[in-house]
Design an enzyme around this catalytic site. Sequence first.
Site, PDB file in Angstrom:
ATOM      1  N   GLU A  70      31.620  45.647  45.264  1.00 58.82           N
ATOM      2  CA  GLU A  70      32.212  44.060  43.691  1.00 58.82           C
ATOM      3  C   GLU A  70      31.982  42.701  44.652  1.00 58.82           C
ATOM      4  O   GLU A  70      32.854  42.737  44.794  1.00 58.82           O
ATOM      5  CB  GLU A  70      33.364  44.481  43.161  1.00 58.82           C
ATOM      6  CG  GLU A  70      33.381  43.602  42.075  1.00 58.82           C
ATOM      7  CD  GLU A  70      34.823  43.379  41.508  1.00 58.82           C
ATOM      8  OE1 GLU A  70      35.250  43.068  40.419  1.00 58.82           O
ATOM      9  OE2 GLU A  70      35.302  44.426  41.876  1.00 58.82           O
ATOM     10  N   LYS A 157      29.140  42.852  34.732  1.00 58.67           N
ATOM     11  CA  LYS A 157      30.798  43.604  33.977  1.00 58.67           C
ATOM     12  C   LYS A 157      30.804  42.989  32.470  1.00 58.67           C
ATOM     13  O   LYS A 157      30.897  41.877  32.101  1.00 58.67           O
ATOM     14  CB  LYS A 157      32.099  42.688  35.350  1.00 58.67           C
ATOM     15  CG  LYS A 157      32.965  43.105  35.103  1.00 58.67           C
ATOM     16  CD  LYS A 157      34.032  42.868  36.302  1.00 58.67           C
ATOM     17  CE  LYS A 157      35.329  43.930  36.219  1.00 58.67           C
ATOM     18  NZ  LYS A 157      35.768  42.770  37.615  1.00 58.67           N
ATOM     19  N   CYS A 191      35.267  47.925  39.092  1.00 59.07           N
ATOM     20  CA  CYS A 191      36.497  48.352  39.215  1.00 59.07           C
ATOM     21  C   CYS A 191      37.315  48.305  37.591  1.00 59.07           C
ATOM     22  O   CYS A 191      36.501  49.183  37.481  1.00 59.07           O
ATOM     23  CB  CYS A 191      36.241  46.402  39.249  1.00 59.07           C
ATOM     24  SG  CYS A 191      38.470  45.987  40.573  1.00 59.07           S
TER      25      CYS A 191
END
Length: 350
Positions: A70, A157, A191
């Site tokens: 990430e 995201k 994540c």
Amino acid sequence: MALVSSSATVNEGPLFAEVDMGTDTSAPTIRATVVQAATVFYDTPATLDKAERLLAEAASYGAQLVVFPEAFIGGYPRGSTFGVTIGNRTAKGKEDFRKYHASAIDVPGPEVDRLAALAGKYKVYLVMGVIERDGYTLYCTVLFFDSQGHYLGKHRKVMPTALERIIWGFGDGSTIPVFETPIGKIGAAICWENRMPLLRTAMYAKGVEIYCAPTADSREVWQASMTHIALEGGCFVLSANQFCRRKDYPPPPEYVFSGTEEDLVPDSVVCAGGSSIISPSGVVLAGPNYDGEALISADLDLGEVARAKFDFDVVGHYSRPEVLSLVVKDNPMSPVSFTSKSGQAESSQK
């Protein structure tokens, strides 16, 4: 089924898992590598140079798919508050954001072109975590490239976690891709959005076989989530995290780890990695590694996907759409739309 792993670091060689997954001539076996390494913070050109070195090394060991952590390009601003308290933002915090914004990349843009060229040069499929700059809003994004050097697309995201929401925008349903490639169907979630059941279900419905999970979570409990996703989705899960020490970030007072700075020395580990590769049957093929920067690799027998789906296909024979169903709004969401006179004229002629 025996698992053999090593403790090699990037400089000493990759981590290879030797797992007997059987032979299946009707399904390909591909070599995948997850990169566990730190960003060169506030220095995007140097980070791109580091990415090339890591890609070259992974390719030399036969990697066909390479997954980076990430925010590898642009950096994960661990420990920073950007000077924010409720009702106030400090001058230093605003300057911190300016520098962070300057380190981000445009998509498309020259950095994307370079990453595409690197994927083509080393003949690998590349999944890269970046900080994307769209005007003055930043997004935590994953970029996908094929082994011919083509940019395939991106995933933004959809839900930044906690204080991430003050620096990153929110992705929408238009960037939840799963790409069908000769080495399998590849997608990614970043994540803690991996803990969102509906997002995972959308990816399963698109047929993901190689589920990439770039992350910033180095806790041991993260492995439970990764194993669960592999079992739930009947897919390979590749989790890539950075391994960072305090010295990988600028020194204070330029950069401050809020609340912990006084306890840190340059060699203090601030993110311990934990990158891993897990099979559709829940077997840990490689990792988790908490020792340092590393290339963590495993050979993926894609026949394992069908064998796992025979047991459990969450969007197939193990679904109950007459009881439970999901609607995904996958159109781009824009805050402003413009309708030109020429557009109106064209519409009126149709």
